[in-house]
Every structure is written in structure tokens, then in C-alpha cells.
Design a protein around this motif. Sequence first.
Motif, short mmCIF file in Angstrom:
data_model
loop_
_atom_site.label_atom_id
_atom_site.label_comp_id
_atom_site.label_asym_id
_atom_site.label_seq_id
_atom_site.Cartn_x
_atom_site.Cartn_y
_atom_site.Cartn_z
N TYR A 1 -23.72 10.68 -8.61
CA TYR A 1 -23.59 9.89 -9.84
C TYR A 1 -22.24 10.06 -10.54
N GLY B 1 -21.00 9.61 3.14
CA GLY B 1 -21.65 8.49 2.45
C GLY B 1 -21.88 8.80 0.99
N LEU B 2 -22.53 7.87 0.34
CA LEU B 2 -22.86 8.04 -1.07
C LEU B 2 -24.34 8.40 -1.19
N SER B 3 -24.67 9.22 -2.15
CA SER B 3 -26.08 9.53 -2.39
C SER B 3 -26.67 8.58 -3.43
N VAL B 4 -25.86 7.65 -3.88
CA VAL B 4 -26.27 6.63 -4.83
C VAL B 4 -26.16 5.28 -4.13
N ASP B 5 -27.15 4.43 -4.32
CA ASP B 5 -27.15 3.13 -3.65
C ASP B 5 -26.26 2.14 -4.40
N VAL B 6 -24.96 2.14 -4.01
CA VAL B 6 -23.97 1.27 -4.65
C VAL B 6 -23.19 0.57 -3.53
N GLN B 7 -22.99 -0.71 -3.69
CA GLN B 7 -22.24 -1.47 -2.69
C GLN B 7 -20.77 -1.59 -3.09
N SER C 1 -16.40 4.98 1.23
CA SER C 1 -16.65 6.43 1.27
C SER C 1 -16.25 6.96 2.64
#
Length: 138
Positions: A54, A78-84, A88
Motif C-alpha cells: 500500500y 509483483g504488487l501485493s495490491v491489485d492495481v493496474q 513492477s
Amino acid sequence: MDKELEKIFDYYAEDYKIQFFNYKMMGKLLETENVKKRIEIYNIRDLYVYGGGYLGVQLYNAVKDFVSVKALVDKSGGLSVDVQGIKSISFDGLKENYIDEKIIITPVKYYKEIKKDLEQFIDKRNILFLGEFLEGIV
């Protein structure tokens, strides 16, 4: 007090400090003028953000209009938050692509370990902790 109970209280206190800091930094990232001022003070043009959680995503959103954010770096890649729409890369990807940009570390709990890993190939003057970036003295 027995040792197990003491450990539980210590863990709770440490976790509380981390959560409080995260909350405080999230608020600071909403202060656009302060963010712009801090970018100017640190003379940041190109930036990597270390941390795919976050705080990393919020830092990306706070600075993307003012600097070139090369990517968010996370060990997992990758990201641990679902954001397009946010590029990363993994730690190894950073090692392959890093030239001389600033990097801001957002994970509070693992800051020391991350900094130690980064200092193997990045000048320590280019490594900032999020709190240092937002509140530190240059």
C-alpha cells in the motif's frame, strides 16, 4: 509477568508502532505541496519505489506526475495490491536496470535488510527511507 506474555506485549507494541507510522506516512503522501517540495529538495528526477504494498503504491501515485517512476520494486516482482498500470520488477530486475536513480524504501518492518541489500550496488546517497523523504532533513 511470564516470558510468553511479555513477548506478546512486545510484539503488539512493535506492530502498533509500525501501523501508526504507516498511517502517518499515508497522510503525508496526500500533502501534494509537501511531496513536490521534498522532490525538489532531494533533486529527484528518476525514481524507483521499493515496496509493492500500500505505501509503495501510494508513493507512486503521489509522485508520478512530478518525476519519472521507473518501477515499483518488490522481491516477488509483483504488487501485493491489485492495481493496474504500474510497472513492477523484482530485486534482480532492479540490479539489471539500475543506473543512478534515487530509490525510496517504503516497507517499515524490513527497511534495514532492504537497505543493506541495496547498498551492495547502489550508492547510499541514492537510498532514502519513506520517512526520511517525507520528513527528513537534507
